[in-house]
Enzyme design. Structure first.
Site, PDB file in Angstrom:
ATOM      1  N   ASP A 324       0.818  -1.399   0.154  1.00  0.00           N
ATOM      2  CA  ASP A 324       0.173  -0.099  -0.014  1.00  0.00           C
ATOM      3  C   ASP A 324       1.004   1.429   0.091  1.00  0.00           C
ATOM      4  OD1 ASP A 324      -2.372   1.787   0.148  1.00  0.00           O
ATOM      5  OD2 ASP A 324      -2.489   1.401   2.088  1.00  0.00           O
ATOM      6  N   LYS A 351       4.481   7.585   0.324  1.00  0.00           N
ATOM      7  CA  LYS A 351       4.292   6.433   1.429  1.00  0.00           C
ATOM      8  C   LYS A 351       5.499   5.725   1.809  1.00  0.00           C
ATOM      9  CE  LYS A 351      -0.684   5.739   2.018  1.00  0.00           C
ATOM     10  NZ  LYS A 351      -1.530   4.454   1.997  1.00  0.00           N
ATOM     11  N   TRP A 412      -1.487  11.488   3.034  1.00  0.00           N
ATOM     12  CA  TRP A 412      -2.237  12.663   2.468  1.00  0.00           C
ATOM     13  C   TRP A 412      -1.787  14.139   2.990  1.00  0.00           C
ATOM     14  CZ3 TRP A 412      -5.065  16.384   4.797  1.00  0.00           C
ATOM     15  CH2 TRP A 412      -5.780  15.983   5.760  1.00  0.00           C
ATOM     16  N   CYS A 625     -13.917  -5.919  10.014  1.00  0.00           N
ATOM     17  CA  CYS A 625     -14.543  -4.697  10.817  1.00  0.00           C
ATOM     18  C   CYS A 625     -13.275  -3.806  11.328  1.00  0.00           C
ATOM     19  CB  CYS A 625     -15.129  -5.047  11.824  1.00  0.00           C
ATOM     20  SG  CYS A 625     -16.302  -6.600  11.936  1.00  0.00           S
TER      21      CYS A 625
END
Length: 711
Positions: A324, A351, A412, A625
């Site tokens: 990611d 990142k 961000w 979750c």
């Protein structure tokens, strides 16, 4: 006064009136004005100007006067989720957005509300938003205000009234696309990307005509899974350069990802548009591309021609990425002297933890150096431009604990470049993550698709182990020298989830923080010179503007985003509070009322039980979750499941998790992924966590009661 004098006076007044320029129409921004803003007190675009430096030439607030900064006015909004927008200031009006893509126009002098606009995004769309229902701002151009809505619409509003002028659906509504980024306008085209990679989409950048919303061009970031042209600007380069870098069929099911959800910049002299591209889907290249190939243009910086979308060059920061590690972080343009030569450069701190300096005309790599803790690679090969990966980093056969985590060394949160100091001020994050191959992975449309087993990142019960994990996590404001390739100074924050940055010609750096503080630092050495208690946490970037010879500094206040949702145990324990816009000036005397803190409501679990399998529920919880409610049901930012009344009965829990009773508030039904029995297993697990939390709270209360009094 005699008649002759009266006539002459009236005539003279008429001449003066005729010489005065008419007041500009609201939102009258064009290319010439945006380029002129490099040297004035306006803030006309998300990063202030095309270069996205977030540097203001204003000097009235400086290292000597900043101590006199006080609140000028504030405005409180009706949304209590994350506030990420940077307001724009055009002709005395501040334009900003809040969570749920709402737009506001306020008098920049007084805070008086001029108009507001609610796109009425369906609450169930919150299910598709990986990282909160946020929005980072608007674009203003020729009398229109443009906003990208969470549900994929691009909307043009009248800058004077807020009335809708046109609206286009930029995405396929049958797919889990979202928009959270701010549009940009270049040469009469409004540019917008999209998000949703984890959920299974194919990213692209679109250019629409500012006048009528008609699509001008589109550039896809990954090849067409059906193996055919799209009739888009990207067709030629995808066929020639990208198609051969993808393998297997995993990406064909998921779309491959590559969503361009944030970064854009433009060089008018070179007439080049730059855009940053996001992660692959699923994260794990084993499942996405048969563990093979660079997967262009995932995690890349692209240079395109803004008139047509034609490809010019690219640089891939993380070939075949599996962690990611997006390259959607801010792109900043600057002129630097490197090895004695003037260079027009593009800078990015994505990142993956390396700070990149590229020649923005050619894409040539000039430097790549770690600006934060990096363990996944030992460096970047300057001949090939490729990272030198550490052994075992791809976690094919065993877990791999790495820095950075998917949060990134920089997310961000905007950085800022000060051409006077030559430094880039980066809000950085140090967070570890255990990457573990999910051997049972299968694609699930509309759900998180990572190919990573999140069970490895459940919280340890042992207090010492938990403390050790917390000790590895921190946030920093890093003053980075892109020429010397090293940090000049750092300010450490107690929490890793960071906030955006502003720098000014007054020698200052402004930044908020998760703990609820807005501060000004000396740009030369990082010394804190001023601070203001915001009460609510800050993640957005500040901006500054000048009106009537007076300088103002503005900041959106409102805690949220990915960190608050998925890692609450390592962040401040704070309730959701309404977002605010705070505006400061020298000598400001206004005050903002204290927040009314919501009471924590406990639930009575006496006699409450579940026939479910808590162990199976543990696995299901962390698969479905965790990203919104935190590991080990630790979340409190979204409803704390351990304190929720729906936990008390199986029927109530099922009504929400399976039947979608709370879909309008962003909790859509999980019936596509879970059976009623699965839901009851999750309830059984959460009950164990709720009772554990109650026991810990009681133990703390007992210890406090038995502690000797201090005299």
């Amino acid at each position: 006064m005699n008649t002759t004098k009266l006539i002459l006076s009236l005539a003279f007044a008429a001449i003066l009136a005729g010489c005065q320029k008419p007041a500009p129409a609201p939102g009258a921004v064009d290319a010439a004005r945006l380029q002129a803003a490099e040297t004035n007190g306006e803030w006309l675009s998300y990063g202030r100007t095309y270069s996205e430096q977030r540097f203001s030439p204003l000097t009235k607030i400086d290292t000597k006067t900043v101590g006199d900064l006080g609140l000028a006015w504030h405005h409180e909004f009706d949304t209590d989720r994350g506030q990420e927008a940077t307001p724009l200031m055009v002709d005395g009006v501040l334009y900003t957005t809040t969570a749920w893509s709402k737009v506001y126009a306020l008098d920049a002098r007084t805070g008086e509300l001029k108009w507001s606009y609610d796109p009425k995004v369906d609450g169930s769309k919150g299910f598709d938003a990986c990282c909160d229902v946020v929005n980072r701002g608007v674009a203003v151009w020729n009398g229109k205000v443009f906003v990208g809505a969470l549900d994929g619409r691009l909307i043009a509003l009248d800058a004077a009234t807020g009335k809708e002028v046109w609206s286009v659906q930029t995405t396929d509504t049958s797919k889990p696309y979202t928009i959270t980024g701010a549009p940009r306008v270049v040469k009469g085209k409004v540019l917008i990307g999209n998000g949703g990679a984890e959920y299974g989409v194919r990213g692209y950048l679109s250019a629409y005509n500012v006048d009528d919303g008609k699509l001008v061009w589109r550039f896809y970031m990954t090849p067409n899974p059906e193996g055919k042209p799209d009739g888009a600007a990207s067709d030629k380069v995808l066929a020639e350069k990208a198609a051969g870098t993808w393998f297997g069929d995993g990406w064909k099911k998921s779309g491959g990802g590559g969503t361009p959800w944030d970064a854009m910049a433009y060089d008018p002299a070179l007439d080049l548009l730059y855009v940053g591209v996001g992660n692959g889907t699923p994260w794990n290249r084993i499942d996405r591309s048969a563990n093979n190939g660079d997967n262009l243009f995932v995690s890349s910086i692209l240079a395109l021609k803004p008139d047509t979308g034609e490809y010019v060059w690219h640089y891939q920061t993380t070939p075949g990425e599996s962690w990611d590690y997006t390259a959607t972080q801010q792109i900043t343009l600057a002129d630097l002297t490197i090895e004695g030569k003037p260079r027009k450069v593009l800078m990015q701190a994505p990142k993956n933890g390396f700070f990149y300096v590229l020649d923005r005309a050619t894409g040539e790599l000039l430097s790549a150096t770690p600006y934060s803790q990096v363990t996944w690679a030992t460096g970047v090969d300057m001949k090939t431009g490729r990272p030198i990966e550490a052994p075992g980093v791809r976690y094919e056969s065993k877990p791999s604990l790495q820095f950075p985590a998917p949060f990134g060394a920089h997310n961000w949160h905007p950085m800022a470049f000060n051409p006077q100091t030559g430094l880039v001020y980066i809000p950085t994050q140090q967070v570890p993550f255990a990457y573990v191959n999910d051997g049972k992975y299968s694609y699930r449309h509309g759900s998180w698709n990572t190919g990573v087993d999140f069970l490895a990142n459940a919280l340890p019960d042992d207090k010492a182990q938990l403390a050790a994990v917390k000790a590895m996590m921190k946030g920093e404001l890093v003053a980075w020298d892109p020429v010397a390739k090293k940090a000049r100074w750092k300010v450490e924050h107690p929490y890793f989830w960071n906030a955006g940055v502003l720098t000014t010609a007054g020698g200052l750096v402004f930044q908020g923080s998760a703990e609820g503080q807005f501060a000004a630092y000396d740009a030369a050495d990082g010394k804190k010179l001023w601070s203001y208690k915001t009460e609510n946490g800050v993640i957005a970037a500040p901006m500054t503007y000048e009106l009537d010879g007076e300088q103002y500094v503005a900041i959106m206040v409102g805690y949220g985003g990915a960190g608050a949702l998925s890692s609450p145990s390592f962040l401040p324990d704070r309730p959701r509070l309404p977002g605010r816009l705070l505006v400061f000036k020298l000598g400001g005397k206004a005050t903002a009322p204290a927040y009314e803190l919501p009471e924590k409501i406990d639930i009575d679990l006496t006699g409450v039980s579940s026939p479910g399998d808590a162990q199976h529920g543990f696995a299901l919880y962390h698969q479905n979750c965790q990203v919104c409610h935190g590991p080990n049901a630790s979340g409190a930012y979204l409803p704390d499941l351990k304190r929720s009344q729906m936990l008390t009965t199986a029927e109530a829990f099922k009504s929400v998790v399976i039947d979608g009773a709370s879909a309008s508030r962003g909790m859509a039904s999980f019936s596509r992924f879970l059976s009623p029995a699965d839901a009851e297993d999750i309830r059984a697990y959460v009950l164990t966590e709720a009772r554990k939390a109650k026991g810990q709270a009681q133990a703390r209360a007992n210890a406090k009661a038995s502690a000797p009094a201090r005299g």
